[in-house]
Scaffold this active site. Structure first.
Site, PDB file in Angstrom:
ATOM      1  N   GLY A  14      45.112  28.227  46.886  1.00 47.60           N
ATOM      2  CA  GLY A  14      45.003  29.662  46.583  1.00 47.60           C
ATOM      3  C   GLY A  14      43.622  29.987  46.035  1.00 47.60           C
ATOM      4  N   ALA A  25      26.770  27.206  41.419  1.00 46.47           N
ATOM      5  CA  ALA A  25      26.170  26.227  40.505  1.00 46.47           C
ATOM      6  C   ALA A  25      25.989  24.863  41.192  1.00 46.47           C
ATOM      7  CB  ALA A  25      27.029  26.084  39.254  1.00 46.47           C
ATOM      8  N   ARG A  75      45.691  26.163  52.886  1.00 45.65           N
ATOM      9  CA  ARG A  75      46.517  25.048  52.417  1.00 45.65           C
ATOM     10  C   ARG A  75      46.736  24.193  53.660  1.00 45.65           C
ATOM     11  NH1 ARG A  75      48.237  26.801  47.388  1.00 45.65           N
ATOM     12  NH2 ARG A  75      48.468  29.055  47.197  1.00 45.65           N
ATOM     13  N   GLY A 105      43.303  23.673  43.237  1.00 43.60           N
ATOM     14  CA  GLY A 105      44.341  23.351  42.254  1.00 43.60           C
ATOM     15  C   GLY A 105      44.932  21.965  42.442  1.00 43.60           C
ATOM     16  N   THR A 128      42.299  27.433  40.053  1.00 46.40           N
ATOM     17  CA  THR A 128      43.580  28.062  40.425  1.00 46.40           C
ATOM     18  C   THR A 128      44.001  29.009  39.310  1.00 46.40           C
ATOM     19  OG1 THR A 128      45.972  27.700  40.563  1.00 46.40           O
ATOM     20  CG2 THR A 128      44.704  25.899  39.644  1.00 46.40           C
ATOM     21  N   ASP A 130      46.805  29.609  38.371  1.00 50.53           N
ATOM     22  CA  ASP A 130      48.035  29.152  37.702  1.00 50.53           C
ATOM     23  C   ASP A 130      47.803  28.318  36.434  1.00 50.53           C
ATOM     24  OD1 ASP A 130      49.381  30.387  39.676  1.00 50.53           O
ATOM     25  OD2 ASP A 130      50.168  28.577  40.634  1.00 50.53           O
ATOM     26  N   ASP A 132      47.420  25.108  36.258  1.00 52.61           N
ATOM     27  CA  ASP A 132      48.429  24.051  36.372  1.00 52.61           C
ATOM     28  C   ASP A 132      47.847  22.680  36.728  1.00 52.61           C
ATOM     29  OD1 ASP A 132      47.737  24.523  38.980  1.00 52.61           O
ATOM     30  OD2 ASP A 132      49.777  24.626  39.750  1.00 52.61           O
ATOM     31  N   ARG A 174      54.309  30.026  40.039  1.00 52.33           N
ATOM     32  CA  ARG A 174      55.635  29.514  40.413  1.00 52.33           C
ATOM     33  C   ARG A 174      56.116  28.384  39.503  1.00 52.33           C
ATOM     34  NH1 ARG A 174      57.344  30.655  45.549  1.00 52.33           N
ATOM     35  NH2 ARG A 174      55.202  30.982  46.179  1.00 52.33           N
ATOM     36  N   ILE A 254      47.176  40.975  43.932  1.00 50.45           N
ATOM     37  CA  ILE A 254      46.103  41.615  43.156  1.00 50.45           C
ATOM     38  C   ILE A 254      45.663  40.677  42.030  1.00 50.45           C
ATOM     39  CG2 ILE A 254      46.800  44.013  43.637  1.00 50.45           C
ATOM     40  CD1 ILE A 254      47.643  44.139  40.638  1.00 50.45           C
TER      41      ILE A 254
HETATM   42  O1  F6P Z   1      47.206  30.023  43.778  1.00 51.53           O
HETATM   43  C1  F6P Z   1      48.364  29.953  43.065  1.00 51.53           C
HETATM   44  C2  F6P Z   1      49.384  30.878  43.645  1.00 51.53           C
HETATM   45  O2  F6P Z   1      48.922  32.200  43.591  1.00 51.53           O
HETATM   46  C3  F6P Z   1      50.735  30.754  42.985  1.00 51.53           C
HETATM   47  O3  F6P Z   1      50.807  31.460  41.785  1.00 51.53           O
HETATM   48  C4  F6P Z   1      51.649  31.250  44.075  1.00 51.53           C
HETATM   49  O4  F6P Z   1      52.917  30.691  43.918  1.00 51.53           O
HETATM   50  C5  F6P Z   1      50.999  30.747  45.303  1.00 51.53           C
HETATM   51  O5  F6P Z   1      49.630  30.583  45.002  1.00 51.53           O
HETATM   52  C6  F6P Z   1      51.120  31.644  46.512  1.00 51.53           C
HETATM   53  O6  F6P Z   1      50.441  31.049  47.543  1.00 51.53           O
HETATM   54  P1  F6P Z   1      50.170  31.605  48.987  1.00 51.53           P
HETATM   55  O7  F6P Z   1      48.757  32.069  49.018  1.00 51.53           O
HETATM   56  O8  F6P Z   1      50.351  30.426  49.886  1.00 51.53           O
HETATM   57  O9  F6P Z   1      51.137  32.718  49.242  1.00 51.53           O
END
Ligand code: F6P
Length: 324
Positions: A14, A25, A75, A105, A128, A130, A132, A174, A254
């Protein structure tokens, strides 16, 4: 000068605000060390198909303020398979690339860990929204996303007050609840539903809302991390059990876009520069991370062992006591 002549940089998973600052950089740092930088398009997919673009100083001079990633992202399902990782490694060798910088991420880091078997030196930068990546206190994009979500929820609150409604707002994250926790706390939510803490029981939330309704509150806010529960179902339950009119807002993408905050630009710049610094020091297969607010790096395999799926407990407890 070191022995490195040419490196590649990609963004994967993402997109996250601050990725462009990291790319910038890397390019500036490499340029200083007389290392050429090749930009790989669409993350690991572009590595497999060898889709590239030059990234010179001129290309990155003014990208700090831009959201998303100038290198595009994806991805990659194919990169999960060894045969495609071999193809990617072959492409890098054929093009005399000495090392790869991968910004992304958890999935990006796992890809880099597997990629070690192909003998490619990879430095990861956690990017990322998230937050995470367990080995790092910070991941690029989180600050922007949390601020965007807070701003959106504030706007929703205005309407919620005017109509004396309850707003159920679904935010991203998530598996990790940091966006929900921070935006929820910042916007003074009545309840925050987090993946790490969710026990499937709505009773406490309903009870809280009932009490506040009886006390004459003029608006109510429940922030839910995506994937934990069905937000429209929760809104319907609230309406049924409390009599409060409820509406759902799903903030969605957003949260991923927009101009990065100063923090994301700064941390992107620091992490990108540090990745090149690690390469100049001859380090191999590392993850750039933040620990105690300082730049550190971990060996890729070691980073994977730093499993931390818990939320900061002080922040979590505080979110409960401030919502009482
Ligand atoms: O990048 C993280 C994230 O935004 C998560 O919070 C979310 O679950 C996921 O990516 C959604 O991914 P995609 O872009 O594949 O819909």
């Amino acid at each position: 000068m070191g022995t490195m002549k040419r490196i590649a940089v990609l963004t994967s998973g993402g997109d996250a605000p601050g990725m462009n600052s990291a790319i910038r950089a890397v390019v500036y740092g490499a340029n200083k060390a007389e290392i050429e930088v090749i930009g790989i398009l669409r993350g690991y997919e572009g590595l497999i198909d060898w889709e590239t673009r030059a990234v010179t100083i001129d290309d990155v001079r003014n990208i700090n303020n831009r959201g998303g990633t100038i290198l595009y992202s994806s991805r990659s399902e194919r990169f999960l398979k060894k045969e495609w990782r071999e193809k990617a490694a072959e492409n890098l060798r054929k093009n005399q690339i000495d090392a790869l910088v991968a910004i992304g991420g958890d999935g990006t880091m796992r890809g880099a860990i597997d990629f070690q078997q192909e003998g490619i030196n990879t430095i990861c930068i956690p990017g990322t929204i998230d937050r995470d990546v367990s080995c790092s206190e910070y991941t690029l994009g989180f600050d922007t996303a949390a601020n965007t979500a807070t701003d959106a929820i504030d706007r929703i609150r205005d309407s919620s007050v005017s109509h004396e409604r309850c707003s159920v707002v679904e935010v991203m994250g998530r598996k990790r609840g940091y966006i929900a926790l921070w935006a929820g706390m910042a916007a003074s939510a009545d309840a925050i539903v987090l993946p790490e803490k969710w026990d499937g029981n709505f009773d406490h939330i309903i009870e809280t809302l009932k009490q506040r309704h009886a006390a004459g509150h003029d608006s109510y806010l429940v922030v839910v991390a995506e994937g934990v529960t069905d937000a429209p179902e929760l809104a319907e339950l609230i309406r049924k059990k409390t009599g409060i009119e409820s509406r759902v807002s799903v903030l969605g993408y957003i949260q991923r876009g927009g101009s990065p905050t100063a923090k994301d630009r700064m941390y992107g710049s620091l992490m990108g520069a540090y990745a090149v610094e690690l390469l100049n020091q001859g380090k191999k297969n590392q993850v750039v991370a933040i620990k105690n607010d300082l730049l550190v790096s971990y060996d890729l395999n070691e980073a994977l062992q730093i499993a931390n799926n818990e939320l900061d407990s002080f922040q979590y407890e505080l979110s409960l006591s401030l919502a009482e």
